[in-house]
Design a protein around this motif. Sequence first.
Motif, PDB file in Angstrom:
ATOM      1  N   ALA A 193       0.850  -1.204   0.000  1.00 37.63           N
ATOM      2  CA  ALA A 193       0.000   0.000   0.000  1.00 37.63           C
ATOM      3  C   ALA A 193       0.884   1.253   0.000  1.00 37.63           C
ATOM      4  CB  ALA A 193      -0.911  -0.009   1.222  1.00 37.63           C
ATOM      5  N   VAL A 194       1.915   1.252   0.844  1.00 37.99           N
ATOM      6  CA  VAL A 194       2.815   2.417   0.920  1.00 37.99           C
ATOM      7  C   VAL A 194       3.611   2.560  -0.381  1.00 37.99           C
ATOM      8  CG1 VAL A 194       4.775   3.445   2.170  1.00 37.99           C
ATOM      9  CG2 VAL A 194       2.982   2.242   3.436  1.00 37.99           C
ATOM     10  N   LEU A 195       4.116   1.437  -0.875  1.00 40.56           N
ATOM     11  CA  LEU A 195       4.930   1.483  -2.110  1.00 40.56           C
ATOM     12  C   LEU A 195       4.107   2.025  -3.276  1.00 40.56           C
ATOM     13  CD1 LEU A 195       6.714  -1.974  -1.701  1.00 40.56           C
ATOM     14  CD2 LEU A 195       7.837   0.267  -1.573  1.00 40.56           C
ATOM     15  N   LYS A 196       2.861   1.618  -3.348  1.00 40.06           N
ATOM     16  CA  LYS A 196       1.995   2.079  -4.437  1.00 40.06           C
ATOM     17  C   LYS A 196       1.689   3.565  -4.265  1.00 40.06           C
ATOM     18  CE  LYS A 196      -2.057   0.640  -6.990  1.00 40.06           C
ATOM     19  NZ  LYS A 196      -3.460   0.662  -6.704  1.00 40.06           N
ATOM     20  N   TYR A 197       1.336   3.952  -3.061  1.00 39.51           N
ATOM     21  CA  TYR A 197       0.983   5.351  -2.799  1.00 39.51           C
ATOM     22  C   TYR A 197       2.176   6.265  -3.119  1.00 39.51           C
ATOM     23  CZ  TYR A 197      -0.718   9.443  -0.212  1.00 39.51           C
ATOM     24  OH  TYR A 197      -1.127  10.701   0.143  1.00 39.51           O
ATOM     25  N   PRO A 219       0.221   3.768   9.762  1.00 44.07           N
ATOM     26  CA  PRO A 219       1.138   3.959  10.902  1.00 44.07           C
ATOM     27  C   PRO A 219       1.749   2.665  11.419  1.00 44.07           C
ATOM     28  CG  PRO A 219      -1.145   4.262  11.599  1.00 44.07           C
ATOM     29  CD  PRO A 219      -1.171   4.108  10.109  1.00 44.07           C
ATOM     30  N   GLU A 220       1.048   1.532  11.221  1.00 45.82           N
ATOM     31  CA  GLU A 220       1.615   0.260  11.701  1.00 45.82           C
ATOM     32  C   GLU A 220       2.032  -0.629  10.542  1.00 45.82           C
ATOM     33  OE1 GLU A 220      -0.693  -1.751  14.630  1.00 45.82           O
ATOM     34  OE2 GLU A 220      -0.180  -0.234  16.125  1.00 45.82           O
ATOM     35  N   GLU A 221       1.204  -0.645   9.508  1.00 48.06           N
ATOM     36  CA  GLU A 221       1.465  -1.566   8.387  1.00 48.06           C
ATOM     37  C   GLU A 221       2.856  -1.340   7.780  1.00 48.06           C
ATOM     38  OE1 GLU A 221      -1.596  -1.814   5.345  1.00 48.06           O
ATOM     39  OE2 GLU A 221      -0.078  -2.408   3.883  1.00 48.06           O
ATOM     40  N   HIS A 222       3.231  -0.069   7.667  1.00 44.12           N
ATOM     41  CA  HIS A 222       4.543   0.235   7.083  1.00 44.12           C
ATOM     42  C   HIS A 222       5.653  -0.524   7.816  1.00 44.12           C
ATOM     43  CE1 HIS A 222       8.022   2.370   5.633  1.00 44.12           C
ATOM     44  NE2 HIS A 222       8.216   3.015   6.767  1.00 44.12           N
ATOM     45  N   TYR A 242      17.797  -0.116   2.402  1.00 44.38           N
ATOM     46  CA  TYR A 242      17.494   1.155   3.083  1.00 44.38           C
ATOM     47  C   TYR A 242      16.010   1.229   3.408  1.00 44.38           C
ATOM     48  CZ  TYR A 242      22.127   2.743   1.916  1.00 44.38           C
ATOM     49  OH  TYR A 242      23.492   2.860   1.837  1.00 44.38           O
ATOM     50  N   VAL A 243      15.716   1.518   4.667  1.00 50.74           N
ATOM     51  CA  VAL A 243      14.331   1.625   5.129  1.00 50.74           C
ATOM     52  C   VAL A 243      14.047   3.087   5.452  1.00 50.74           C
ATOM     53  CG1 VAL A 243      12.793   1.026   7.043  1.00 50.74           C
ATOM     54  CG2 VAL A 243      14.297  -0.720   6.047  1.00 50.74           C
ATOM     55  N   LEU A 244      12.889   3.570   5.013  1.00 51.15           N
ATOM     56  CA  LEU A 244      12.543   4.971   5.264  1.00 51.15           C
ATOM     57  C   LEU A 244      11.493   5.042   6.376  1.00 51.15           C
ATOM     58  CD1 LEU A 244      13.373   7.744   4.377  1.00 51.15           C
ATOM     59  CD2 LEU A 244      11.911   7.527   2.382  1.00 51.15           C
ATOM     60  N   LEU A 245      11.957   5.321   7.601  1.00 45.52           N
ATOM     61  CA  LEU A 245      11.047   5.410   8.745  1.00 45.52           C
ATOM     62  C   LEU A 245      10.078   6.569   8.531  1.00 45.52           C
ATOM     63  CD1 LEU A 245      13.755   5.046  11.577  1.00 45.52           C
ATOM     64  CD2 LEU A 245      12.260   3.232  10.683  1.00 45.52           C
ATOM     65  N   GLY A 246       8.824   6.335   8.812  1.00 51.20           N
ATOM     66  CA  GLY A 246       7.826   7.405   8.691  1.00 51.20           C
ATOM     67  C   GLY A 246       7.159   7.469   7.329  1.00 51.20           C
ATOM     68  N   LEU A 247       7.578   6.608   6.378  1.00 51.60           N
ATOM     69  CA  LEU A 247       7.063   6.738   5.011  1.00 51.60           C
ATOM     70  C   LEU A 247       5.560   6.436   4.908  1.00 51.60           C
ATOM     71  CD1 LEU A 247       8.041   7.485   2.157  1.00 51.60           C
ATOM     72  CD2 LEU A 247       8.248   5.056   1.676  1.00 51.60           C
ATOM     73  N   GLY A 248       5.024   5.650   5.843  1.00 47.22           N
ATOM     74  CA  GLY A 248       3.583   5.363   5.815  1.00 47.22           C
ATOM     75  C   GLY A 248       2.754   6.516   6.347  1.00 47.22           C
TER      76      GLY A 248
END
Length: 375
Positions: free
Chosen positions: A176-180, A218-221, A207-213
């Motif tokens: 969901a986050v990647l698509k958005y 807020p949790e799924e990311h 590399y992980v981007l904290l906060g990207l969701g």
Amino acid sequence: MFFEQGPIRPPSEAESLLLRFTRNCPWNRCDFCGTYKGETFSRRTLEEIKRDIDNVCLIAEKIRERSWQMGYGGEINRQVLSDLYQSGSHLVIHVAAWLYRGGKTVFIQDANSLIMKTRELAEALRYLKERLPSVERITSYARSQTLARKDPRELEELREAGLNRIHVGMESGSDAVLKYMNKGATAREHIEGGRKVVEAGISLCEYVLLGLGGRLWPEEHYLETARVLNRINPDFIRMRTLAVIEETPLGEKRARGEFTEQTEDEIVAGERLLIENLDGINSQVVSDHMLNLLEEVRGRLPEDKEFMISVIDRYLSLPGRERLNFRLGKRWGLYRGLADLNDPPRHARVEAMVRRLEEEGRLDGTISSLRASMI
Ligand code: SF4
């Protein structure tokens, strides 16, 4: 004696020679990324790449000649470096600084060198190693989608040609986050691409981007990112924290009220959720960017997992006023880690600044603009 360089490299490649094999990003559509906006992707020919490598060799020769003239017998030491700082071009200084540090590592730019034909990339890597025999490590960025499409034998060929490490901007494991965010990669491609790299015996940094969701996921990311990382088991998990750049599609979404960032405390709680759910892997967790609030959250999995969680819990259990003091002190550059809160003069200085900014109604804005200046 010119050779081309691109705009960025990972922080861990600060000591590497930077060589550009392709220009810009072939995808260039991630909503949060402004690095190559307005630039067009292009491939460089093998001849151009080889000419650049030859020019690096010529520059290195000239630098050694200068060292002989100065009486240092070809050694690249501080005196030679400081002489070149007075008169050398940016590229000469770059090569001299690289030689001074041993001339061992090379980073191939720009955003996705693996998009090159494997045969051509392998030939360029072999040429690089032949012309610069001191090189021990060659690394590059790559997109998961490109890696997922590669035949495993192609990655093995690249490893044999000298490619030791690949840096992948995974950002999130949530579809969901990647698509958005228009990342142009799915969780499945992250897993497939990452596994192929690991199985080919090439070191992998995700590399992980904290906060990207944001507040949308807020949790799924964090949970999905942990799930995908558990499937990949990369050598390194490198943490980054989202900082929204105004002139990007994500900045526009935020301006329209469609995307709301998590607070720094929410991001820290998300980081805890992520680490808590990393299981069955032996990755090194690295926090090497100033934007990360808790830079001391780092260590080897699984043995340092409890330590990393304890650092986060120490921060989250502080009284609200202390967390605020830490956030401002960190963004102001007065604190590096939580232990700095125990330094009374620094703590008092930050507290006085918190009070002043509160009176002026500028506290949140100041913390945000200090964060933005770290991008
Ligand atoms: S793939 Fe990487 S460099 Fe390209 S737009 Fe996305 S984040 Fe930026």
